[in-house]
Design a protein around this motif. Structure first.
Motif, short mmCIF file in Angstrom:
data_model
loop_
_atom_site.label_atom_id
_atom_site.label_comp_id
_atom_site.label_asym_id
_atom_site.label_seq_id
_atom_site.Cartn_x
_atom_site.Cartn_y
_atom_site.Cartn_z
N ASN A 178 0.82 -1.22 0.00
CA ASN A 178 0.00 0.00 0.00
C ASN A 178 0.85 1.27 0.00
N ILE A 179 1.91 1.29 -0.81
CA ILE A 179 2.77 2.47 -0.90
C ILE A 179 2.82 3.03 -2.32
N ARG A 180 2.00 2.47 -3.21
CA ARG A 180 2.06 2.85 -4.63
C ARG A 180 1.84 4.34 -4.85
N HIS A 181 0.99 4.99 -4.06
CA HIS A 181 0.67 6.39 -4.29
C HIS A 181 1.32 7.32 -3.26
N ASP A 182 2.36 6.84 -2.59
CA ASP A 182 3.10 7.70 -1.65
C ASP A 182 3.92 8.70 -2.47
N ARG A 183 3.53 9.98 -2.42
CA ARG A 183 4.17 10.99 -3.27
C ARG A 183 5.64 11.20 -2.90
N GLU A 184 5.94 11.12 -1.61
CA GLU A 184 7.34 11.27 -1.20
C GLU A 184 8.20 10.14 -1.75
N LEU A 185 7.63 8.95 -1.82
CA LEU A 185 8.36 7.81 -2.37
C LEU A 185 8.58 8.00 -3.87
N ILE A 186 7.58 8.46 -4.57
CA ILE A 186 7.70 8.68 -6.02
C ILE A 186 8.84 9.65 -6.31
N VAL A 187 8.85 10.78 -5.58
CA VAL A 187 9.89 11.79 -5.80
C VAL A 187 11.25 11.27 -5.38
N GLY A 188 11.32 10.70 -4.16
CA GLY A 188 12.60 10.22 -3.64
C GLY A 188 13.22 9.16 -4.53
N LEU A 189 12.39 8.22 -5.00
CA LEU A 189 12.89 7.13 -5.84
C LEU A 189 13.32 7.66 -7.21
N ALA A 190 12.52 8.55 -7.77
CA ALA A 190 12.85 9.10 -9.10
C ALA A 190 14.14 9.92 -9.04
N LEU A 191 14.29 10.74 -8.00
CA LEU A 191 15.51 11.55 -7.87
C LEU A 191 16.73 10.65 -7.68
N LEU A 246 15.97 1.50 1.09
CA LEU A 246 15.81 2.57 2.08
C LEU A 246 14.63 3.46 1.75
N HIS A 247 14.46 3.79 0.48
CA HIS A 247 13.31 4.62 0.07
C HIS A 247 12.00 3.89 0.35
N ILE A 248 11.98 2.61 0.02
CA ILE A 248 10.76 1.81 0.24
C ILE A 248 10.46 1.70 1.73
N GLY A 249 11.51 1.47 2.53
CA GLY A 249 11.33 1.34 3.98
C GLY A 249 10.76 2.61 4.59
N ALA A 250 11.22 3.77 4.13
CA ALA A 250 10.71 5.04 4.66
C ALA A 250 9.22 5.18 4.35
N ALA A 251 8.81 4.74 3.17
CA ALA A 251 7.39 4.81 2.79
C ALA A 251 6.54 3.89 3.67
#
Length: 641
Positions: A321-334, A393-398
């Protein structure tokens, strides 16, 4: 916790939990919990909580504290097959060794420990002295005694924060991996770019993570190479008014201007925006109020699509249930943009946290593997274990952010003192935890067997409960003390899982004689196949997962599992060995083979956290390995889970 201690040692003022959460890439709540645990471990020092300011390390016994650091962080070359060989490795070892010693160290002892001549060490010590001089620390030499560092305790502590925890490996620019690939830039130019970034970030109190720093540095270095080669590439053309209003945009503008002046180059205007977005990181979400579709317009189109593909795969496999976490999208893309450049240029960055990530966050690491597989499919680049760790790490934060947003836990109160005391407990818990905890009911002990426990997360009891129950029991005083509340708080903010559902006596195999990983996996998979739990493709899938990264997590434990779900039900299979065997780079004697149901929506996170608790418990693992009967093994496992 290593990062927390390093930061607290380096600071001469209190640090807020928000700052410490930022540098460790966790939530503020998790940072506070980690600080509590670290404080319990410290010797000769404690972490003081200062109201409205944060946390500060107070050392009340320097000798005891240094002894604690020595025991916890001192390298022991004789116990480690990897002896420092290069001048850089030797200097790093000497710095750590001398900083942690409370007494004089003889040259002969250093020579013997490091397996090198005295003359080589004396040459290395010249570099050590130069480093110490920067911290106003001297290397005192006394005949017949040896060497000892001397300086103010604060300077020594600050220097330790840089070298005891190997901060120097991350604080220096990763020139080594760039020099060969970026032959158009000299090492001096690369160092100047790094210095420019560091100076601007410090001056403006921006705190990106170490990997974000490396990513930004590598991106700018590659951009310089491409511009020098005549490739004036525009990243994207969009309306960036909101980003231009942020502090980070001005900082990015100054970084670019200084690099342009230093290297006599002209950057595309869009580069400033890209660097600004990188400096902002996930803060871009809160500062600009961007929605998911707007985020897609700001980020590189190809990277954005790959990021979505990664998140879709993770959601499909693990249902986090992290697919729409906006912070994850940005963090992972960056992270992915420069990471993919690194792969293309053949640059590998070491991840010093990789063992901790695998041991403490196995589910997150598995999600990182799934992400890496998507990148290989979509981008045609091979992802190594270190990079998988950073993705994890990005996934874990989400996941941690998701925990905060979950509904309340439900508890049952058991009390022997009558209705009044049960109500007192109930209202105290409701007062303390508000909407985070729901008290489902109160009951006397003799009625407990009649209470349905299907929707109850844990029991709070003012009396001992000898029965073995499928959910945790927290024993407390009727008048709740601080320690009682802390135990309940830990349960309120943690996921739970029912071991009863997954542990079966007929899937426990004790004291087996196998001597190789292959023999163990063949035996366990054959047993499962004979019992009709898996088909003949199961072992192949398990070995495919092992080929990506061995599943040995330390403490003699391995948790093998198929790379994709293969079975019709979720179960655990256990095997202990007569003697430890080699499993990748670690020794293993306790094997827990995990199989998750195909298309499962079960709480895998809780399952992995539960296994993580077993893996970390050294005494429990030893007891389980010594178990001689399946009944004793399962009862011991259930009583500790």
């Amino acid at each position: 916790m290593t990062i927390l201690l390093r930061e607290l040692m380096a600071a001469d003022t209190a640090l807020t939990s928000r700052y410490l959460a930022c540098v460790t890439d966790v939530s503020s709540r998790t940072a506070r919990e980690d600080i509590k645990q670290l404080d319990e471990l410290l010797e000769g020092a404690h972490i003081e909580s200062i109201k409205a300011k944060g946390y500060q390390l107070t050392i009340h016994d320097n000798q005891q504290f240094r002894s604690y650091l020595k025991n916890a962080y001192q390298e022991k070359p004789l116990d480690d097959p990897v002896i420092p060989n290069s001048p850089e490795e030797r200097v790093r070892y000497l710095m750590k060794r001398l900083l942690l010693e409370d007494s004089y160290v003889k040259l002969e002892d250093l020579s013997e420990d490091m397996h090198i001549s005295k003359s080589t060490i004396q040459n290395d010590l010249k570099h050590v002295k130069q480093i110490l001089k920067k911290y106003e620390i001297v290397l005192d030499k006394r005949p017949n005694y040896g060497l000892k560092v001397k300086g103010s305790e604060f300077k020594l502590r600050f220097c330790m924060s840089e070298y005891v925890f190997e901060r120097d490996k991350k604080a220096e620019p990763p020139n080594q991996i760039l020099t060969d690939q970026l032959d158009s830039l000299t090492e001096a130019q690369l160092s100047k770019i790094w210095t420019i970034i560091i100076e601007e970030i410090k001056a403006n109190e921006i705190t990106p993570s170490d990997i974000a720093m490396n990513n930004l540095f590598i991106h700018i270095a590659i951009a310089c190479k491409r511009i020098k080669s005549g490739h004036h590439v525009s990243i994207y053309k969009i309306n960036l008014d909101e980003i231009r209003n942020q502090k980070e945009y001005a900082v990015a503008d100054r970084i670019v201007a200084k690099v342009e002046e230093c290297l006599q180059l002209t950057f595309p205007h869009e580069e400033v925006a890209y660097i600004a977005i990188h400096l902002m990181g996930t803060k871009m979400i809160s500062q600009t109020n961007m929605k998911e579709e707007e985020i897609g317009k700001v980020l590189d189109k190809d990277i954005y699509q790959v990021t979505l593909a990664v998140l879709n795969r993770i959601e499909e496999k693990f249902d986090l249930n992290i697919r729409h976490d906006r912070e994850l999208i940005v963090g992972l893309a960056l992270h992915l943009k420069p990471a993919i450049n690194r792969f293309k240029y053949g640059m590998n960055i070491r991840n010093p946290m990789i063992d901790d990530i695998k041991s403490n966050y196995p589910l997150v690491f598995e999600a990182g593997i799934a992400a890496g597989m998507v990148l290989e499919e979509e981008m045609g680049v091979a992802i190594d274990e270190n990079e998988i760790g950073y993705l994890a790490l990005h996934i874990g934060a989400a996941i941690e952010r998701g925990k905060i947003k979950q509904g309340p836990k439900r508890c049952l109160i058991v009390c022997a003192s009558g209705f009044g005391s049960a109500q007192l407990l109930k209202y105290k818990l409701q007062s303390e935890f508000d909407s985070k905890l729901e008290v489902a009911a109160t009951t006397e002990y003799y009625k407990l067997q009649q209470c349905p426990l299907e929707d109850i997360d844990f029991i709070v009891s003012s009396i001992p409960i000898p029965d073995l129950l499928p959910i945790p029991v927290i024993e407390v005083n009727t008048i709740l003390a601080e320690k009682d509340l802390e135990k309940i708080e830990t349960m309120v903010f943690k996921n739970t899982v029912r071991m009863f559902d997954y542990v079966k006596e007929n899937l426990v195999f004790l004291d087996q004689p196998f001597s190789t990983k292959k023999e163990v996996l063949t035996f366990m998979c054959k047993e499962l196949e004979d019992k009709g739990l898996v088909d003949d493709r199961f072992q192949e899938s398990v070995e495919e997962r092992e080929a990506v990264a061995p599943t040995a997590f330390g403490n003699l434990v391995a948790v093998p599992h198929p790379i994709t779900p293969q079975s019709d039900q979720t179960f655990l299979t256990f095997c202990t060995l007569k003697k430890p065997i080699q499993w990748g780079e670690k020794r293993v004697q306790f094997i827990c083979l995990l199989s998750v149901k195909k298309g499962s929506t079960e709480d895998l996170q809780s399952m992995y956290e539960m296994l993580g608790g077993i893996i970390d418990d050294i005494s429990l693992v030893q007891e389980l390995i010594k178990s001689k009967s399946r009944y004793d093994f399962t009862q011991l496992l259930l009583s500790k889970s």
